[in-house]
Every structure is written in structure tokens, then in C-alpha cells.
Design an enzyme around this catalytic site. Structure first.
Site, short mmCIF file in Angstrom:
data_model
loop_
_atom_site.label_atom_id
_atom_site.label_comp_id
_atom_site.label_asym_id
_atom_site.label_seq_id
_atom_site.Cartn_x
_atom_site.Cartn_y
_atom_site.Cartn_z
N LYS A 98 0.85 -1.22 0.02
CA LYS A 98 -0.04 0.03 0.10
C LYS A 98 0.67 1.27 0.02
O LYS A 98 0.59 2.06 -0.77
CB LYS A 98 -0.90 0.06 1.37
CG LYS A 98 -1.92 -0.96 1.17
CD LYS A 98 -3.27 -0.73 2.24
CE LYS A 98 -2.43 -0.79 3.80
NZ LYS A 98 -1.98 -2.05 4.16
N ARG B 282 -9.65 2.01 8.82
CA ARG B 282 -9.36 0.35 9.16
C ARG B 282 -10.34 -0.12 9.82
O ARG B 282 -10.14 -1.35 10.24
CB ARG B 282 -8.13 0.51 10.09
CG ARG B 282 -6.63 -0.15 9.31
CD ARG B 282 -5.69 0.08 10.24
NE ARG B 282 -4.49 -0.63 9.81
CZ ARG B 282 -3.64 -0.07 9.32
NH1 ARG B 282 -3.30 1.10 8.58
NH2 ARG B 282 -2.37 -0.88 9.35
N ARG C 10 11.15 -7.05 4.94
CA ARG C 10 10.95 -5.63 4.49
C ARG C 10 11.91 -4.80 5.33
O ARG C 10 11.98 -5.12 6.71
CB ARG C 10 9.35 -5.48 4.84
CG ARG C 10 9.15 -3.87 4.61
CD ARG C 10 7.75 -3.77 4.24
NE ARG C 10 6.75 -3.57 5.69
CZ ARG C 10 5.70 -3.38 5.63
NH1 ARG C 10 5.05 -3.03 4.55
NH2 ARG C 10 4.94 -3.55 6.78
N ARG D 22 10.71 -2.34 10.63
CA ARG D 22 9.66 -1.82 11.65
C ARG D 22 9.76 -2.92 12.62
O ARG D 22 9.51 -3.79 12.58
CB ARG D 22 8.62 -1.85 10.80
CG ARG D 22 8.08 -0.29 10.13
CD ARG D 22 7.08 -0.32 9.15
NE ARG D 22 5.74 -0.67 9.79
CZ ARG D 22 4.65 -0.62 9.28
NH1 ARG D 22 4.37 -0.19 8.10
NH2 ARG D 22 3.50 -0.96 9.93
N ARG E 296 -1.52 -8.61 13.23
CA ARG E 296 -1.74 -7.66 12.15
C ARG E 296 -2.83 -8.24 11.06
O ARG E 296 -3.70 -7.62 10.76
CB ARG E 296 -0.75 -6.86 11.45
CG ARG E 296 0.07 -5.87 12.67
CD ARG E 296 1.23 -5.30 12.07
NE ARG E 296 1.45 -4.66 10.89
CZ ARG E 296 2.36 -4.83 10.10
NH1 ARG E 296 3.57 -5.24 10.53
NH2 ARG E 296 2.32 -3.98 9.11
#
Ligand code: AMP
Length: 219
Positions: free
Chosen positions: A13, A88, A127, A161, A172
């Protein structure tokens, strides 16, 4: 245009939002980035958000909706915006509808980025994100930077992160399925949802997204 981007964590995203916002000349508004900026600046809002983020849970609506509203009220967002990570849950979607109605404007599209769950886990585990700009994203295996730990685009420091650990990613994903996915049906009822596959090269996904948005705009 006023666009909402939805998709599970790791769908890309942030990456797509940066390209799409540039192509469409609208600001990219990411509530996750706003929270992270507040955390690094040590604000009260950041302090309130941090524990929820580290646990992979949603920050309470009372905090989130006000922050999103303030950002959308900035002059650069008057003629449009690309929302990334907001709304969300259905409560936030309803609050957004009220905000837009008060301004006499409407959403143009909700772009739903689809990606299989095993791919999401692989993407997030490796990531690496640039400290200067969260749209500069690399991957320890699939998209290595030229120099380890250094952003190819701007030379910034790459980091993982805090909420990208395997355990937090599982939470999540669960939060996405139980709380965020229902907004897709909410927006489907308004005829706004455009679904595309988020697999393939970044440029291919951007082209797919632009084509889908154009088609929905004409349709
Ligand atoms: P993101 O960068 O979009 O993946 O967001 C990172 C984290 O920030 C999420 O896991 C939540 O803890 C928090 N967050 C971001 N956007 C929202 C939102 N709209 N509502 C509640 N929490 C959010």
C-alpha cells in the site's frame, strides 16, 4: 480524486500510494506514517499510539479519527487525497463518510490490493524501510539495496519496523481480517470497490491500479 487504499499488511500500500499520489497529483495520507512521525517526535499522540502499534493492534478510534481529520483539513488535501491505512474499521469508514458529507464531497474509489497470505508473510519478514521516506521500501531477499542497510534512492538508513516481527505480523493479519476487511463490503454497497492483484513488479501493479481507477472513473 478522493481514493481509499485497502489491503493486508505487506500488500504494498505504501509503495503504491506514493506512486499513485504522484501520478494523480494528490497528497498521500498514511495514518501509519503520521503515527510513526509522532512517535519519533515524542508527542503525546505518539505515546498514546505506540503500545497499540507495537502489539499490532489498532490505535483507538478517538485518537485516530481526529488525527486523520486534521490531516485531511490541510490545504493540500482540499481537491483530493489518497488515504493509505485509513479507514481501518467500519466505525472509521462511517466517520469518514460524515466528514466528507460535511464538506459536500464524495469518495471516487476504494482500491483493494489483493495478495495471497503466504506472500504477505514473506514480504513483511524481509521488509526494510528507509528512515527518510516509508515509500522507499526494500527486501532482504527479493529487492536488496545495492549497499546493505542503505537506501538506493536517497542514502537514508534502512531499518526493520518494530511491528514487522513474525508474531506481530500474525496479529496484524488477524486484525485485518476481522476489523478492516468488513470495510470492503461497506464500500461495495456504495459501488466504490475496485479490486486488483498486487502481485508482480511494483511498476506493473501501479499500471494496473491506474487503469482500474481510470475505468472506475469513466464507469
Ligand atoms: P501501517 O503503517 O498502515 O501498517 O500502520 C501501522 C500501525 O499503525 C497499525 O498496525 C496500527 O497499529 C496503527 N494504525 C495505522 N493506521 C491506523 C488506523 N486507521 N486505525 C488504527 N490504527 C492505525
Amino acid at each position: 480524486m478522493r481514493i481509499v487504499l485497502v489491503g493486508p499488511p505487506g500488500a504494498g500500500k505504501g509503495t503504491q500510494a506514493a506512486y499513485l499520489a504522484e501520478n494523480l497529483s494528490i497528497p498521500h495520507i498514511s495514518t501509519g506514517d503520521l503515527f510513526r512521525a509522532n512517535i519519533s517526535q515524542g508527542t503525546d499522540l505518539g505515546k498514546q499510539a505506540r503500545a497499540y502499534m507495537d502489539a499490532g493492534q489498532l490505535v483507538p478510534d478517538e485518537v485516530t479519527i481526529g488525527m486523520a481529520k486534521d490531516r485531511m483539513a490541510q490545504p493540500d488535501a482540499v481537491n483530493g487525497f489518497l488515504l493509505d491505512g485509513f479507514p481501518r474499521n467500519v466505525g472509521q469508514a462511517e466517520a469518514l463518510d460524515v466528514m466528507l458529507k460535511d464538506e459536500g464531497v464524495k469518495l471516487d474509489a476504494v482500491l483493494d490490493l489483493e495478495v495471497p497470505e503466504d506472500e504477505v508473510v514473506k514480504r513483511i519478514a524481509g521488509r526494510r524501510i528507509c528512515r527518510n521516506d516509508s515509500a522507499h521500501v526494500f527486501h532482504a531477499t527479493y529487492n536488496k539495496p545495492k549497499t546493505e542497510g542503505v537506501c538506493d534512492t536517497c542514502g537514508g538508513e534502512l531499518y526493520q519496523r518494530d511491528d514487522d516481527s513474525e508474531e506481530t505480523v500474525r496479529t496484524r493479519l488477524e486484525v485485518y481480517h476481522t476489523q478492516t476487511e468488513p470495510i470492503i463490503d461497506y464500500y461495495r454497497a456504495q459501488g466504490l470497490v475496485v479490486t486488483i492483484s498486487a502481485l508482480g513488479k511494483v511498476t506493473e501493479v501501479t499500471a494496473r491500479a491506474m487503469a482500474a481507477l481510470k475505468q472506475s472513473d469513466e464507469g
